[in-house]
Scaffold this active site. Sequence first.
Site, PDB file in Angstrom:
ATOM      1  N   GLU A 110       4.306  33.054  44.975  1.00 22.93           N
ATOM      2  CA  GLU A 110       5.147  33.860  44.063  1.00 22.93           C
ATOM      3  C   GLU A 110       5.625  35.095  44.795  1.00 22.93           C
ATOM      4  OE1 GLU A 110       4.405  33.947  39.622  1.00 22.93           O
ATOM      5  OE2 GLU A 110       2.413  33.496  40.376  1.00 22.93           O
ATOM      6  N   HIS A 226      10.736  40.639  34.033  1.00 28.23           N
ATOM      7  CA  HIS A 226      10.710  39.397  34.816  1.00 28.23           C
ATOM      8  C   HIS A 226      12.150  39.027  35.135  1.00 28.23           C
ATOM      9  CE1 HIS A 226       9.879  35.346  36.122  1.00 28.23           C
ATOM     10  NE2 HIS A 226       8.579  35.603  36.077  1.00 28.23           N
ATOM     11  N   ARG A 272       9.258  41.770  42.077  1.00 24.84           N
ATOM     12  CA  ARG A 272      10.024  41.503  40.851  1.00 24.84           C
ATOM     13  C   ARG A 272      11.041  42.560  40.489  1.00 24.84           C
ATOM     14  NH1 ARG A 272       5.537  38.919  36.916  1.00 24.84           N
ATOM     15  NH2 ARG A 272       5.517  37.013  38.136  1.00 24.84           N
ATOM     16  N   HIS A 330       8.531  41.829  30.398  1.00 20.19           N
ATOM     17  CA  HIS A 330       7.506  40.811  30.641  1.00 20.19           C
ATOM     18  C   HIS A 330       6.090  41.381  30.586  1.00 20.19           C
ATOM     19  CE1 HIS A 330       5.680  37.266  32.353  1.00 20.19           C
ATOM     20  NE2 HIS A 330       5.321  37.884  33.470  1.00 20.19           N
ATOM     21  N   ARG A 365       3.369  45.381  38.872  1.00 25.84           N
ATOM     22  CA  ARG A 365       2.298  44.398  39.062  1.00 25.84           C
ATOM     23  C   ARG A 365       2.739  43.266  39.985  1.00 25.84           C
ATOM     24  NH1 ARG A 365       1.275  39.518  36.711  1.00 25.84           N
ATOM     25  NH2 ARG A 365       2.987  39.826  35.253  1.00 25.84           N
TER      26      ARG A 365
HETATM   27  C1  SIN Z   1       5.486  33.686  36.218  1.00 25.75           C
HETATM   28  O1  SIN Z   1       5.046  32.535  36.153  1.00 25.75           O
HETATM   29  O2  SIN Z   1       6.522  33.978  36.789  1.00 25.75           O
HETATM   30  C2  SIN Z   1       4.716  34.775  35.561  1.00 25.75           C
HETATM   31  C3  SIN Z   1       3.462  35.020  36.313  1.00 25.75           C
HETATM   32  C4  SIN Z   1       3.081  36.462  36.216  1.00 25.75           C
HETATM   33  O3  SIN Z   1       3.727  37.236  35.531  1.00 25.75           O
HETATM   34  O4  SIN Z   1       2.126  36.847  36.895  1.00 25.75           O
END
Ligand code: SIN
Length: 492
Positions: A110, A226, A272, A330, A365
């Site tokens: 991620e 998000h 993000r 988010h 975060r």
């Molecule tokens: C996501 O799956 O993009 C959200 C995961 C997160 O916010 O840590």
Amino acid sequence: MIYDFLVIGSGISGLNFSLDSAEHGTVAIVTKKELMESNSNYAQGGIAAVLDAHDSFDAHIADTLTAGCFLNDVEAVKLMVTQAPAQIQKLIDIGVGFNRKKEDLSLTQEGGHSARRIAHAHDATGKEIERALIFQVRQHKNIHIFESHLAIDLIVKNNACQGAIVLDTEKKHIEPFLAKATILASGGAGQVYERNCNPRVATGDGIAMAARAGAEIRDMEFIQFHPTALALEGKPTFLLSETIRGEGAILVNAKGERFMESQHELKELAPRDIVARAIYEEMKYGPVYLDITHRESAYIKARFPYIYDQLWWYGIKMDKDRIPVAPAAHYTCGGVHTDLHGQTNIPGLFAFGEVAHTGVHGANRLASNSLLECMVFSEQTVPTAVAYVQHVGSVEHVEIDSSNTIYTETNVRDIKKEIQQIMWEHVGIIRHKNELNDTLQKLQAIQDTLNTLQKNGRDEMLIETKNLADVAILITKAAIERKESIGCHFIV
Ligand code: SIN
């Protein structure tokens, strides 16, 4: 009945704490819908942990600090990161079915992570962890579950928290739940914003209640947006996990150009806040799309079964179509300030998970650190809360006025919408210094109206809307205080 532990909220942190603390005393879990309905349940991505021989704690710590712009509490970060592998093992031991690659866990990627380190259960990791925890919690004789029970306010007497006033939303009556230790595990406040990808329950109740009781609240300006929530007229703001980008999806503008390449060396996997702002800016010229159509159809369906199905219902085939996306609120990085053992500044009141502020996230975060935070800090709180319960003697009974609880006016839904619109427009992804004081005044006027309405009686919608107003004011005040842009607070 006086419980040893009153747990408010039934996400992963509340359930994990309940299981461990029930070995030491009686636990009441109050949750405003069903046990399963929480922010955790909608967490798609996974849970971050150093599990690969090529990865290291130092790298996970560095990524967390970089995402948080070094405003993090370093001790909290170190604690969380080093505890992560043990927490994954604990979850496996209670039956969580993480995806595997032969014998090893399958790890995904991620944004902001320098390694593949996200353990996941397909694309519905939160749901799978909740399922396993709920199975255990329902069997424990010391745990009493109260669904459809909404905590309204904390009971603070003699400078200590002794439970909460609770509305039974089905029977429509208010009663005190007394407890030696009260634990806020009630999640975040994404519903403060018009565009959000949180469930309807995420109305910041715990933060608002704690603030009213005098708890210290920190870092509320850091609301994480998000980057990729579905942006299709008339359809829900459905989250499109960052792991889709982790598995190769790209972001393109209306002309089909890949715009993240010019924004950050990590392209679509930049932190993000950077991706969210880039999309927001790009949307001034037309829609933005998430595109994973270059990957094999069979792979997409197997890796993202939940997202694939949801999109299919909305008329999009993820393996053939580009998906229109836009940022949405988010995650609440700030909250009720605690030490590393969940203790707030009010004796008897503990907090962990999204409602809390341990400092672990700093100004932003890192993806998939939230389920990890839930596990680590709920476990950390158990010995402290148990010691507190053993040391406090009895809890005094309180009398409350439980009459006049039904509220009959009808315009509260409109007030809620107004708060959400104000926050999205004026305290959202990009904040303007010269608008914030006016915005605060508008919100304070709304808060006054809601306070007056409450004198006629209270129902769920009114209580939640009042909490949203209180949290909106906390966010706006914090945004006014922080003069410079950093992390997910961007101010011009
Ligand atoms: C996501 O799956 O993009 C959200 C995961 C997160 O916010 O840590």
